[in-house]
Design an enzyme around this catalytic site. Structure first.
Site, short mmCIF file in Angstrom:
data_model
loop_
_atom_site.label_atom_id
_atom_site.label_comp_id
_atom_site.label_asym_id
_atom_site.label_seq_id
_atom_site.Cartn_x
_atom_site.Cartn_y
_atom_site.Cartn_z
N ARG A 23 13.01 -17.63 38.05
CA ARG A 23 13.91 -16.65 38.11
C ARG A 23 13.74 -16.64 39.85
NH1 ARG A 23 19.06 -14.95 38.27
NH2 ARG A 23 19.08 -12.84 38.85
N PHE A 32 0.78 -1.33 -0.05
CA PHE A 32 -0.14 -0.04 -0.03
C PHE A 32 0.83 1.23 0.03
CE2 PHE A 32 -2.20 3.15 2.61
CZ PHE A 32 -3.51 3.18 2.10
N GLN A 89 4.42 -9.58 45.41
CA GLN A 89 3.17 -8.82 45.06
C GLN A 89 3.47 -7.88 43.61
OE1 GLN A 89 1.03 -6.29 47.89
NE2 GLN A 89 -0.67 -7.72 47.41
N GLU A 119 0.30 3.22 10.04
CA GLU A 119 -1.07 3.09 9.94
C GLU A 119 -1.76 4.43 10.74
OE1 GLU A 119 -3.21 -0.45 9.54
OE2 GLU A 119 -1.21 -1.36 8.80
N SER A 179 -0.28 7.56 17.12
CA SER A 179 -1.45 7.77 18.13
C SER A 179 -2.03 9.28 18.12
CB SER A 179 -0.56 7.61 19.44
OG SER A 179 -0.40 6.15 19.36
#
Ligand SMILES: Cc1cc2nc3c(=O)[nH]c(=O)nc-3n(C[C@H](O)[C@H](O)[C@H](O)COP(=O)(O)OP(=O)(O)OC[C@H]3O[C@@H](n4cnc5c(N)ncnc54)[C@H](O)[C@@H]3O)c2cc1C
Length: 381
Positions: free
Chosen positions: A268, A123, A279, A363, A366
């Site tokens: 790991r 394109f 956590q 394309e 952002s």
């Protein structure tokens, strides 16, 4: 909305998944180090019909709708971006214009070979002075007898060096701005066609990007794609559909990043226990999962709307924007979970992190997606 996939599509999904795991992943280092797609992968993709996902069955394609294309795109996204970019640009922006607005003659002439991957599509819209401002084209097309004569230079064209058939936008009426642009199907063998500079890029190894030069390039009159002076609208429609496919590839890449991160974090050991028991690591994994699922849901919602024939200008823009930004955040977290190893070329994470970056640029950047979304919102209000 019904996103349940048919048994037939499920079989295609499983076949592509197996192909990616058994054939594509083991060739990751060849693609990366040698900057080429191994011939056996192209052959494998041909056998699965992956060059014809969006081409109707009557022309030898799989004839999938947009939801189907996204299912395939997601699996391809779990593979290697250079390979999925090559196949994705061909099946998306490279062929969808012919399917959408091509004459019966053009469909019969090009689609069967494109469905088989014998002819590769590209394109060609972008030019040095026409990036985000995509209608500011300098390439011209002037009618002479039974030919159009094209002059100008395109740049940053995905599959440029390999493409046989390029959906190309050129100015046919300079007095009409975006409404004076037409689309053409240009073959790489037409007199006056040449491939210019091949770019050296940050990532997407194996998927080549180049200039395309037209010097009095002769295009037969019947290779006008759609109606004269309606090429920019065609380009926008091609790009809108392409955005859903790209978003699907991003969700697939996120899925692989999550799988690799879960595996590494479980193995790991630091401070006497696997790092996944912390956590801080679990929260990163949870956020990666949450954002990936949200991007995927948005992608299928937009794909479903395409299949219903709904206007998706805003949906495509916000889906592309969200999925590509999620992909970059997920890739960044994956590097963090891998620690120093995430920065090393011996791990796929380093490559995927670099490959993620382009999705926020091509394309439509952002910023351009935000412009489109806001413009649609303001129109409604
Ligand atoms: C690897 C790669 C592959 C590509 N493949 C193709 C292809 O196959 N076919 C094709 O036609 N094109 C292709 N492109 C081109 C791509 O679509 C453009 O690069 C992209 O649209 C941005 O244009 P630009 O690079 O000229 O950036 P620019 O337009 O110069 O933008 C530079 C910066 O300014 C911002 N900006 C520009 N205007 C505004 C504004 N009004 N408001 C706010 N911010 C703004 C942009 O968002 C960006 O951050 C490819 C590009 C790359 C890098």
């Amino acid at each position: 909305m019904d996103f349940l996939i048919t048994d037939e599509l499920k079989a295609i999904q499983l076949a592509v998944r197996e192909f990616i795991e058994k054939e594509v992943h083991p060739r990751e280092s060849i693609i990366e180090e040698e900057d080429r797609i191994p011939e056996e992968l192209i052959e494998g993709a041909r056998k699965l019909g992956l060059f014809g996902v969006s081409i109707p069955e009557e022309y030898g394609g799989l004839g999938l709708n947009m939801v189907g294309k996204c299912v395939v795109g997601e699996e391809m996204g779990r593979g290697i971006a250079g390979f999925s970019g090559y196949q994705g640009a061909h099946t998306g922006i490279g062929t969808s214009g012919i399917v959408m607005v091509g004459s019966d003659y053009l469909k019969e002439k090009y689609l069967p070979d494109m469905a088989e991957g014998k002819k590769i599509g590209a394109f060609a819209l972008t030019e040095p002075d026409a990036g985000s401002d995509a209608s500011n084209l300098k390439t011209t097309a002037v009618k002479k007898g039974d030919r159009w004569i094209l002059n100008g230079t395109k740049h940053f064209i995905t599959n440029g060096p390999e493409a046989h058939v390029l959906t190309t936008m050129a100015v046919t009426d300079p007095s009409r701005g975006a409404r004076g642009i037409s689309a053409f199907l240009v073959e790489n063998t037409f007199p006056g066609f040449s491939v210019g500079k091949i770019e050296k890029k940050m990532g997407l190894r194996g998927n080549h990007t180049s200039e395309i030069i037209f010097e009095d390039c002769e295009v037969p009159a019947e290779n006008l794609l759609g109606k004269e002076n309606e090429g920019f609208i065609t380009a926008l429609r091609i790009l809108a559909n392409g955005r859903a496919g790209l978003a699907a590839r991003c969700s697939g890449a996120c899925r692989r990043l999550i799988e690799l991160s879960l595996d590494y974090a479980s193995k790991r050991v630091q401070f006497g226990k696997p790092i996944i028991e912390n956590q801080a690591i679990q929260w990163m994994l949870a956020d990666m999962e949450m954002e990936t699922q949200a991007a995927k849901a948005l992608t299928y919602q937009t794909a479903w709307k395409v299949d219903q024939g709904m206007n998706i200008i805003k949906d495509a823009a916000l889906t592309k924007l969200f999925a590509t930004e999620v992909y970059n955040r997920v890739a960044d977290k994956a590097v963090q979970i891998f620690g120093g190893m995430g920065y090393m070329k011996e791990m796929p994470i380093e490559r995927i992190f670099r490959d993620a970056r382009i999705t926020r640029l091509y394309e439509g950047t952002s910023e351009v997606q935000r412009m489109v979304i806001a413009a649609q919102m303001m129109k409604k209000s």
